[in-house]
Design a protein around this motif. Structure first.
Motif, PDB file in Angstrom:
ATOM      1  N   GLY A  70      34.249 -19.681   3.116  1.00 42.93           N
ATOM      2  CA  GLY A  70      33.773 -18.755   2.104  1.00 42.93           C
ATOM      3  C   GLY A  70      33.600 -17.350   2.643  1.00 42.93           C
ATOM      4  O   GLY A  70      33.253 -17.140   3.807  1.00 42.93           O
ATOM      5  N   PHE A  71      33.839 -16.372   1.781  1.00 41.32           N
ATOM      6  CA  PHE A  71      33.723 -14.955   2.139  1.00 41.32           C
ATOM      7  C   PHE A  71      33.179 -14.225   0.926  1.00 41.32           C
ATOM      8  O   PHE A  71      33.679 -14.390  -0.184  1.00 41.32           O
ATOM      9  CB  PHE A  71      35.104 -14.399   2.513  1.00 41.32           C
ATOM     10  N   ALA A  72      32.124 -13.442   1.136  1.00 36.23           N
ATOM     11  CA  ALA A  72      31.568 -12.651   0.037  1.00 36.23           C
ATOM     12  C   ALA A  72      31.033 -11.340   0.584  1.00 36.23           C
ATOM     13  O   ALA A  72      30.634 -11.246   1.745  1.00 36.23           O
ATOM     14  CB  ALA A  72      30.449 -13.411  -0.667  1.00 36.23           C
ATOM     15  N   VAL A  73      31.020 -10.337  -0.284  1.00 40.03           N
ATOM     16  CA  VAL A  73      30.464  -9.029   0.060  1.00 40.03           C
ATOM     17  C   VAL A  73      29.439  -8.676  -1.011  1.00 40.03           C
ATOM     18  O   VAL A  73      29.707  -8.779  -2.209  1.00 40.03           O
ATOM     19  CB  VAL A  73      31.560  -7.938   0.108  1.00 40.03           C
ATOM     20  N   PHE A  74      28.240  -8.291  -0.556  1.00 45.17           N
ATOM     21  CA  PHE A  74      27.172  -7.830  -1.429  1.00 45.17           C
ATOM     22  C   PHE A  74      26.904  -6.368  -1.111  1.00 45.17           C
ATOM     23  O   PHE A  74      26.943  -5.964   0.054  1.00 45.17           O
ATOM     24  CB  PHE A  74      25.895  -8.649  -1.201  1.00 45.17           C
ATOM     25  N   GLN A 130      22.138  -5.682  -2.992  1.00 47.22           N
ATOM     26  CA  GLN A 130      22.281  -7.136  -2.934  1.00 47.22           C
ATOM     27  C   GLN A 130      22.974  -7.719  -4.166  1.00 47.22           C
ATOM     28  O   GLN A 130      22.684  -8.829  -4.596  1.00 47.22           O
ATOM     29  CB  GLN A 130      20.935  -7.828  -2.686  1.00 47.22           C
ATOM     30  N   LYS A 131      23.898  -6.968  -4.724  1.00 46.65           N
ATOM     31  CA  LYS A 131      24.715  -7.424  -5.856  1.00 46.65           C
ATOM     32  C   LYS A 131      26.087  -7.828  -5.317  1.00 46.65           C
ATOM     33  O   LYS A 131      26.668  -7.136  -4.472  1.00 46.65           O
ATOM     34  CB  LYS A 131      24.892  -6.321  -6.906  1.00 46.65           C
ATOM     35  N   LEU A 132      26.596  -8.943  -5.830  1.00 44.42           N
ATOM     36  CA  LEU A 132      27.904  -9.426  -5.399  1.00 44.42           C
ATOM     37  C   LEU A 132      28.994  -8.441  -5.807  1.00 44.42           C
ATOM     38  O   LEU A 132      29.105  -8.071  -6.971  1.00 44.42           O
ATOM     39  CB  LEU A 132      28.176 -10.807  -6.020  1.00 44.42           C
ATOM     40  N   ASP A 135      27.816   0.713   6.236  1.00 40.90           N
ATOM     41  CA  ASP A 135      27.423   1.338   4.972  1.00 40.90           C
ATOM     42  C   ASP A 135      26.264   0.631   4.284  1.00 40.90           C
ATOM     43  O   ASP A 135      25.833   1.053   3.212  1.00 40.90           O
ATOM     44  CB  ASP A 135      28.621   1.376   4.013  1.00 40.90           C
ATOM     45  N   GLY A 136      25.797  -0.477   4.882  1.00 44.67           N
ATOM     46  CA  GLY A 136      24.666  -1.206   4.311  1.00 44.67           C
ATOM     47  C   GLY A 136      25.043  -2.391   3.461  1.00 44.67           C
ATOM     48  O   GLY A 136      24.177  -3.125   2.990  1.00 44.67           O
ATOM     49  N   ASP A 137      26.344  -2.593   3.236  1.00 44.09           N
ATOM     50  CA  ASP A 137      26.781  -3.783   2.507  1.00 44.09           C
ATOM     51  C   ASP A 137      26.544  -5.012   3.377  1.00 44.09           C
ATOM     52  O   ASP A 137      26.456  -4.915   4.602  1.00 44.09           O
ATOM     53  CB  ASP A 137      28.264  -3.706   2.151  1.00 44.09           C
ATOM     54  N   MET A 138      26.473  -6.181   2.737  1.00 45.32           N
ATOM     55  CA  MET A 138      26.304  -7.430   3.467  1.00 45.32           C
ATOM     56  C   MET A 138      27.582  -8.249   3.342  1.00 45.32           C
ATOM     57  O   MET A 138      28.038  -8.523   2.219  1.00 45.32           O
ATOM     58  CB  MET A 138      25.128  -8.222   2.900  1.00 45.32           C
ATOM     59  N   VAL A 139      28.155  -8.596   4.479  1.00 47.20           N
ATOM     60  CA  VAL A 139      29.318  -9.473   4.517  1.00 47.20           C
ATOM     61  C   VAL A 139      28.808 -10.855   4.878  1.00 47.20           C
ATOM     62  O   VAL A 139      28.125 -11.033   5.887  1.00 47.20           O
ATOM     63  CB  VAL A 139      30.355  -8.986   5.548  1.00 47.20           C
ATOM     64  N   SER A 140      29.117 -11.821   4.037  1.00 49.07           N
ATOM     65  CA  SER A 140      28.628 -13.184   4.224  1.00 49.07           C
ATOM     66  C   SER A 140      29.806 -14.130   4.407  1.00 49.07           C
ATOM     67  O   SER A 140      30.697 -14.198   3.562  1.00 49.07           O
ATOM     68  CB  SER A 140      27.795 -13.608   3.006  1.00 49.07           C
ATOM     69  N   LEU A 141      29.798 -14.828   5.534  1.00 47.44           N
ATOM     70  CA  LEU A 141      30.818 -15.833   5.804  1.00 47.44           C
ATOM     71  C   LEU A 141      30.161 -17.205   5.712  1.00 47.44           C
ATOM     72  O   LEU A 141      29.113 -17.435   6.309  1.00 47.44           O
ATOM     73  CB  LEU A 141      31.409 -15.655   7.202  1.00 47.44           C
TER      74      LEU A 141
END
Length: 173
Positions: free
Chosen positions: A23-27, A31-33, A113-119
Motif C-alpha cells: 500500500g502507498f498513500a499520501v496525506f 492530514q487529508k488523503l 513540504d509536510g505531507d505524509m507518505v504512508s507505506l
C-alpha cells in the motif's frame, strides 16, 4: 503539448504505483488523503476511502468496521494512539493485523513540504514464518551466511537465558 505530457507522465506514474503489491498513500499537511494506490485501498470494505478524507476518519472506519485488530484497546483509544504516532519525529513503524489475515508494517514519513507518505508493507509471509518458528518445540536459531543472527525462538531463549542480551538480529555468532 506540455499538458498532455504531464497527464501522460502522471498516468504512467499511477499505473506503476498501482502494480505495487504494498500500500502507498499520501496525506497533505492537513492530514487529508491526496492519493492512494489500489493495494492501500483494498483493505477497506467500503468505497468511503477517497481523496479528501481525513486520516482520523480512515482510522475511525478501520476501527469501527473491525478491519484492524486493536488488541485490548477500544476503537477511540487505538485511533488516538495511531494519530499520536504522526507527532513523533521520526515516526516509528507499527505492525497491524487486518481482519482478512493480512499483516502490514506501516512506515510513515513526513516529506519536506509536510505531507505524509504512508507505506503499508505486506509482511504476512514473514509473520507466518515467525509463527512457525515459534511453534517449534525445540530451541531454534538461524544465522545467515556471514554468521549473523537472523532469528531465534522463545524456546532457544529459555534454554540460554545468559545469552539473551546478545540475541539481537544482526549479532555475530
Amino acid at each position: 503539448r506540455a499538458h498532455t505530457a504531464a497527464v501522460m507522465a502522471e498516468r504512467r506514474l499511477w499505473d506503476s504505483i498501482n502494480t505495487i503489491g504494498d500500500g502507498f498513500a499520501v496525506f497533505d499537511t492537513n492530514q487529508k488523503l491526496v492519493a492512494a494506490n489500489r493495494a492501500y485501498l483494498s483493505v477497506f470494505d467500503s468505497q468511503s476511502i477517497a481523496p479528501g478524507i481525513g486520516y482520523e476518519e480512515v482510522l475511525r472506519i478501520a476501527a469501527e468496521q473491525a478491519l484492524v485488530a486493536t488488541g485490548a484497546e477500544d476503537g477511540p483509544t487505538w485511533c488516538d494512539r495511531m494519530l499520536a504516532r504522526w507527532d513523533n519525529d521520526p515516526i516509528d513503524p507499527i505492525v497491524l493485523q487486518f481482519r482478512n489475515g493480512i499483516w502490514v508494517r506501516l512506515v510513515d514519513h513526513r516529506s519536506r513540504d509536510g505531507d505524509m507518505v504512508s507505506l503499508a508493507l505486506n509482511i504476512t509471509d514473514q509473520m507466518r514464518i515467525w509463527a512457525a518458528i515459534e511453534a517449534i518445540p525445540d530451541g531454534f536459531v538461524l544465522f545467515d551466511r556471514e554468521d549473523r543472527l537472523m532469528t531465534c525462538n522463545q524456546r532457544y531463549r529459555d534454554l540460554y537465558p545468559e545469552s539473551i542480551p546478545a540475541m539481537t538480529p544482526g549479532a555475530s555468532f
